[in-house]
Design an enzyme around this catalytic site. Structure first.
Site, PDB file in Angstrom:
ATOM      1  N   ARG A   8       0.829  -1.201   0.000  1.00 55.04           N
ATOM      2  CA  ARG A   8       0.000   0.000   0.000  1.00 55.04           C
ATOM      3  C   ARG A   8       0.860   1.246   0.000  1.00 55.04           C
ATOM      4  NH1 ARG A   8      -1.229   4.046   2.874  1.00 55.04           N
ATOM      5  NH2 ARG A   8       0.027   3.344   4.612  1.00 55.04           N
ATOM      6  N   VAL A   9       0.460   2.213  -0.819  1.00 55.11           N
ATOM      7  CA  VAL A   9       1.011   3.561  -0.753  1.00 55.11           C
ATOM      8  C   VAL A   9      -0.171   4.511  -0.607  1.00 55.11           C
ATOM      9  CG1 VAL A   9       3.156   3.129  -2.023  1.00 55.11           C
ATOM     10  CG2 VAL A   9       1.086   3.771  -3.269  1.00 55.11           C
ATOM     11  N   SER A  10       0.101   5.737  -0.142  1.00 56.81           N
ATOM     12  CA  SER A  10      -0.976   6.669   0.166  1.00 56.81           C
ATOM     13  C   SER A  10      -1.563   7.380  -1.038  1.00 56.81           C
ATOM     14  CB  SER A  10      -0.493   7.716   1.170  1.00 56.81           C
ATOM     15  OG  SER A  10      -0.134   7.087   2.366  1.00 56.81           O
ATOM     16  N   SER A  11      -0.779   7.565  -2.089  1.00 54.84           N
ATOM     17  CA  SER A  11      -1.292   8.326  -3.230  1.00 54.84           C
ATOM     18  C   SER A  11      -0.844   7.704  -4.543  1.00 54.84           C
ATOM     19  CB  SER A  11      -0.836   9.780  -3.149  1.00 54.84           C
ATOM     20  OG  SER A  11       0.551   9.866  -3.342  1.00 54.84           O
ATOM     21  N   GLN A  14       2.854   7.858  -5.786  1.00 55.26           N
ATOM     22  CA  GLN A  14       3.898   7.093  -5.122  1.00 55.26           C
ATOM     23  C   GLN A  14       4.063   5.720  -5.774  1.00 55.26           C
ATOM     24  OE1 GLN A  14       2.176   7.301  -1.151  1.00 55.26           O
ATOM     25  NE2 GLN A  14       3.797   8.698  -0.517  1.00 55.26           N
TER      26      GLN A  14
END
Length: 183
Positions: A8-11, A14
């Site tokens: 998982r990345v936030s945006s 990324q």
């Protein structure tokens, strides 16, 4: 017994490339969304997919959860199901067997992740306040200038179609309603 990865990345800007690089996985669940909540589509699919004997590989604790409560709840839920949870960056593994040192480490790391999120949010709020004080635009720029917004309100008041005006001004229907509320 499968090796499952959760990345998982936030945006969307990324990259997920560095997470779990070099680890052989049977299946990977990947998403680009904030970890503020555990109601993440791919996380939910991953949790449903996992079976007893599987190992869930996660790059680091903050990729799974950003608050201590969610972190502990997810790890307990998974280990109760017979799933081993492996955090690679912290070199921690949880399989449901009682290990007080590992549990303490998880709680400390989870508390730090939560603290970091709070600090980042405070800095963001301070930055927005400072930018507003300096007169800088925050968020998207208005689609219509003041004269256009006034004209839009007058034309709606005169009975013209909101949808037709939205098309003409090249704005969404919701934007039309927002301009009407502002007037």
């Amino acid at each position: 017994m499968s090796n499952i990865g959760y990345i998982r990345v936030s945006s969307h800007g990324q990259s997920t490339v560095r997470q779990l690089d070099g680890i052989t996985l049977d299946k990977v669940f990947e998403e680009k969304v904030s970890a503020r909540t555990t109601r993440r589509p791919q996380l939910q699919v991953c949790l449903e997919y996992l079976r007893e004997g599987d190992t869930l590989h996660i790059h680091s604790i903050d990729r799974l959860a950003r608050n201590l409560f969610d972190l502990q709840q997810l790890v307990e839920q998974l280990t109760a199901k017979g799933v081993t949870v492996s955090f690679h960056k912290e070199r921690l593994e949880f399989s449901g067997k009682s290990d007080p040192i590992a549990r303490l480490t998880l709680q400390l790391m989870g508390a730090f992740a939560e603290f970091e999120r709070v600090i980042i949010n405070e800095r963001r709020i301070e930055g927005i306040a400072k930018a507003r004080k300096q007169g800088r635009q925050i968020g998207a720029r208005p689609k219509l200038n003041t004269a256009q917004a006034d004209e839009l309100r007058q034309r709606v008041a005169a009975g013209e179609s909101k949808i037709g005006l939205a098309v003409e001004y090249r704005i969404s229907r919701q934007a039309v309603y927002n301009y009407l509320r502002q007037g």
